[in-house]
Design a protein around this motif. Structure first.
Motif, PDB file in Angstrom:
ATOM      1  N   ASP A 183       0.806  -1.218   0.000  1.00  0.00           N
ATOM      2  CA  ASP A 183       0.000   0.000   0.000  1.00  0.00           C
ATOM      3  C   ASP A 183       0.841   1.272   0.000  1.00  0.00           C
ATOM      4  OD1 ASP A 183      -2.252  -1.579   0.050  1.00  0.00           O
ATOM      5  OD2 ASP A 183      -2.539  -1.423   2.223  1.00  0.00           O
ATOM      6  N   THR A 184       1.964   1.232   0.706  1.00  0.00           N
ATOM      7  CA  THR A 184       2.756   2.452   0.919  1.00  0.00           C
ATOM      8  C   THR A 184       4.076   2.482   0.149  1.00  0.00           C
ATOM      9  OG1 THR A 184       3.937   1.538   2.831  1.00  0.00           O
ATOM     10  CG2 THR A 184       1.809   2.610   3.248  1.00  0.00           C
ATOM     11  N   ALA A 185       4.508   1.311  -0.376  1.00  0.00           N
ATOM     12  CA  ALA A 185       5.807   1.165  -1.053  1.00  0.00           C
ATOM     13  C   ALA A 185       6.976   1.299  -0.088  1.00  0.00           C
ATOM     14  CB  ALA A 185       5.961   2.154  -2.203  1.00  0.00           C
ATOM     15  N   ILE A 186       6.711   1.296   1.215  1.00  0.00           N
ATOM     16  CA  ILE A 186       7.749   1.430   2.231  1.00  0.00           C
ATOM     17  C   ILE A 186       7.647   0.265   3.215  1.00  0.00           C
ATOM     18  CG2 ILE A 186       8.341   2.729   4.325  1.00  0.00           C
ATOM     19  CD1 ILE A 186       9.636   4.042   2.095  1.00  0.00           C
ATOM     20  N   ALA A 187       8.798  -0.321   3.554  1.00  0.00           N
ATOM     21  CA  ALA A 187       8.855  -1.351   4.587  1.00  0.00           C
ATOM     22  C   ALA A 187       9.624  -0.802   5.783  1.00  0.00           C
ATOM     23  CB  ALA A 187       9.538  -2.604   4.050  1.00  0.00           C
ATOM     24  N   VAL A 188       9.053  -0.946   6.951  1.00  0.00           N
ATOM     25  CA  VAL A 188       9.694  -0.491   8.181  1.00  0.00           C
ATOM     26  C   VAL A 188       9.677  -1.641   9.182  1.00  0.00           C
ATOM     27  CG1 VAL A 188       9.650   1.174  10.074  1.00  0.00           C
ATOM     28  CG2 VAL A 188       8.895   1.873   7.794  1.00  0.00           C
ATOM     29  N   GLU A 189      10.802  -1.910   9.794  1.00  0.00           N
ATOM     30  CA  GLU A 189      10.823  -2.913  10.857  1.00  0.00           C
ATOM     31  C   GLU A 189      11.698  -2.417  12.006  1.00  0.00           C
ATOM     32  OE1 GLU A 189      13.394  -5.020  11.973  1.00  0.00           O
ATOM     33  OE2 GLU A 189      14.908  -4.905  10.403  1.00  0.00           O
ATOM     34  N   HIS A 190      11.249  -2.733  13.212  1.00  0.00           N
ATOM     35  CA  HIS A 190      11.957  -2.343  14.423  1.00  0.00           C
ATOM     36  C   HIS A 190      12.370  -3.597  15.191  1.00  0.00           C
ATOM     37  CE1 HIS A 190      10.920   1.883  13.913  1.00  0.00           C
ATOM     38  NE2 HIS A 190       9.667   1.525  13.706  1.00  0.00           N
ATOM     39  N   GLN A 191      13.651  -3.913  15.129  1.00  0.00           N
ATOM     40  CA  GLN A 191      14.243  -5.007  15.912  1.00  0.00           C
ATOM     41  C   GLN A 191      13.645  -6.372  15.594  1.00  0.00           C
ATOM     42  OE1 GLN A 191      15.660  -3.802  20.008  1.00  0.00           O
ATOM     43  NE2 GLN A 191      13.721  -2.649  19.953  1.00  0.00           N
ATOM     44  N   GLN A 192      13.028  -6.525  14.446  1.00  0.00           N
ATOM     45  CA  GLN A 192      12.467  -7.833  14.093  1.00  0.00           C
ATOM     46  C   GLN A 192      13.539  -8.782  13.579  1.00  0.00           C
ATOM     47  OE1 GLN A 192       8.733  -8.248  12.057  1.00  0.00           O
ATOM     48  NE2 GLN A 192       8.230  -6.089  12.342  1.00  0.00           N
ATOM     49  N   SER A 193      14.523  -8.232  12.890  1.00  0.00           N
ATOM     50  CA  SER A 193      15.581  -9.056  12.306  1.00  0.00           C
ATOM     51  C   SER A 193      16.833  -9.079  13.187  1.00  0.00           C
ATOM     52  CB  SER A 193      15.941  -8.538  10.913  1.00  0.00           C
ATOM     53  OG  SER A 193      16.929  -9.332  10.318  1.00  0.00           O
ATOM     54  N   LEU A 194      17.141  -7.947  13.810  1.00  0.00           N
ATOM     55  CA  LEU A 194      18.348  -7.840  14.626  1.00  0.00           C
ATOM     56  C   LEU A 194      18.061  -6.950  15.824  1.00  0.00           C
ATOM     57  CD1 LEU A 194      21.376  -8.559  14.856  1.00  0.00           C
ATOM     58  CD2 LEU A 194      21.879  -6.476  13.562  1.00  0.00           C
ATOM     59  N   LEU A 195      18.286  -7.463  16.996  1.00  0.00           N
ATOM     60  CA  LEU A 195      17.976  -6.741  18.221  1.00  0.00           C
ATOM     61  C   LEU A 195      18.776  -5.436  18.286  1.00  0.00           C
ATOM     62  CD1 LEU A 195      16.132  -7.285  20.660  1.00  0.00           C
ATOM     63  CD2 LEU A 195      18.150  -8.135  21.883  1.00  0.00           C
ATOM     64  N   GLY A 196      18.062  -4.345  18.567  1.00  0.00           N
ATOM     65  CA  GLY A 196      18.707  -3.044  18.709  1.00  0.00           C
ATOM     66  C   GLY A 196      18.733  -2.221  17.439  1.00  0.00           C
ATOM     67  N   PHE A 197      18.258  -2.793  16.328  1.00  0.00           N
ATOM     68  CA  PHE A 197      18.321  -2.089  15.055  1.00  0.00           C
ATOM     69  C   PHE A 197      16.951  -1.978  14.403  1.00  0.00           C
ATOM     70  CE2 PHE A 197      22.682  -3.218  15.651  1.00  0.00           C
ATOM     71  CZ  PHE A 197      23.398  -2.170  15.082  1.00  0.00           C
ATOM     72  N   SER A 198      16.734  -0.855  13.720  1.00  0.00           N
ATOM     73  CA  SER A 198      15.542  -0.645  12.909  1.00  0.00           C
ATOM     74  C   SER A 198      15.974  -0.384  11.474  1.00  0.00           C
ATOM     75  CB  SER A 198      14.731   0.551  13.428  1.00  0.00           C
ATOM     76  OG  SER A 198      14.232   0.301  14.726  1.00  0.00           O
ATOM     77  N   CYS A 199      15.018  -0.518  10.561  1.00  0.00           N
ATOM     78  CA  CYS A 199      15.341  -0.324   9.148  1.00  0.00           C
ATOM     79  C   CYS A 199      14.113   0.162   8.395  1.00  0.00           C
ATOM     80  CB  CYS A 199      15.835  -1.640   8.538  1.00  0.00           C
ATOM     81  SG  CYS A 199      16.356  -1.493   6.813  1.00  0.00           S
ATOM     82  N   VAL A 200      14.351   0.996   7.404  1.00  0.00           N
ATOM     83  CA  VAL A 200      13.297   1.435   6.483  1.00  0.00           C
ATOM     84  C   VAL A 200      13.833   1.253   5.079  1.00  0.00           C
ATOM     85  CG1 VAL A 200      14.073   3.830   6.722  1.00  0.00           C
ATOM     86  CG2 VAL A 200      11.813   3.355   5.784  1.00  0.00           C
TER      87      VAL A 200
END
Length: 264
Positions: A186-203
């Motif tokens: 819907d937004t063309a953007i993926a955001v995750e907070h600490q789902q893949s690596l503890l302590g890190f977020s990604c957009v």
């Protein structure tokens, strides 16, 4: 360079065929590369089997179609890197975090370029790039979400199960996981907070050909709490749009996807 190595001899045969600019005989190849004729014949036969050479009915050799495919992919990679580099530098200056660009392939992704400072040098030394599409680390990442949103077959392959937990924050509910993937669509953007690596977020967001097919991704990864993911949405989308507009000027980027998929 030592052409007595296996690789050196293979390259020497390819170079010799390319240098002639016309179909070349086995005898001509043997004189050109300076190695025994049986060895040249064996190398040439193997290259024909791998479509890197073609052998005509009269026994002469031409460069094969697989070299053309590799050349096209190399051109795409160089074009992608040239288009993305200014945006990578700009996003790094804006965030001070890790900015990256990758190219998407049929079975994995390849990291093309990154920008980061001394504050993230240690993180980069100890981090591993999740390039296996089947791994839980990849599927839980923002990059993985972009690919899962673009490729329904990958999502179907999870068979109703979200990725195995990587951290206490990894999504373990299938309905919630599907909702996250739909949000990317819907937004063309993926955001995750600490789902893949503890302590890190990604957009992250996708880079696309003019026909809409996914060819790469650009993203920013940083320490959770330091990374302003909401404020990065607009500049990241603008960067991806500009890179994709550059793609429209490159004939190689207008080639259909290598695996024959239709744009989603």
């Amino acid at each position: 360079m030592d052409d007595r190595t296996v690789t050196g001899r293979v390259v020497a045969v390819l170079d010799a065929v390319a240098a002639h600019g016309r179909p070349v005989t086995l005898a001509e190849l043997t004189r050109e590369v300076g190695i025994p004729k049986p060895t040249v014949r064996r190398i040439a036969a193997d290259l024909v089997a791998r479509r890197m050479l073609q052998r005509r009915a009269d026994g002469r050799y031409l460069l094969g179609p697989h070299l053309l495919e590799l050349g096209t992919r190399a051109a795409v990679q160089h074009g992608l890197l040239q288009a993305a580099t200014p945006h990578v530098q700009d996003l790094f200056a804006r965030t001070g975090e890790i900015v990256w660009v990758c190219q998407v392939g049929d079975s994995g992704v390849s990291l093309m370029t990154t920008a980061f400072g001394v504050n993230r040098a240690s993180d980069m030394r100890h981090a591993s790039w999740p390039d296996d599409l089947r791994s839980a680390a990849f599927q839980a990442s923002a990059l993985g979400h972009v690919l899962l949103a673009d490729r329904p077959g990958l999502l179907d392959g999870l068979r109703g199960r979200p990725p195995a937990p990587r951290t206490p924050h990894t999504t373990t509910s299938w309905p919630r996981f599907l909702a996250e993937i739909q949000a990317v669509r819907d937004t063309a953007i993926a955001v995750e907070h600490q789902q893949s690596l503890l302590g890190f977020s990604c957009v992250a967001t996708g880079l696309r050909r003019p026909d809409g097919s996914l060819i790469g991704c650009i993203g920013v990864t940083g320490r959770t709490g330091n990374l302003p993911t909401r404020r990065l949405t607009r500049p990241l989308l603008a960067a991806a749009d500009d890179i994709s507009r550059y793609a429209a000027l490159s004939p190689e980027w207008n080639e259909p996807p290598a695996d024959g998929r239709q744009p989603s």
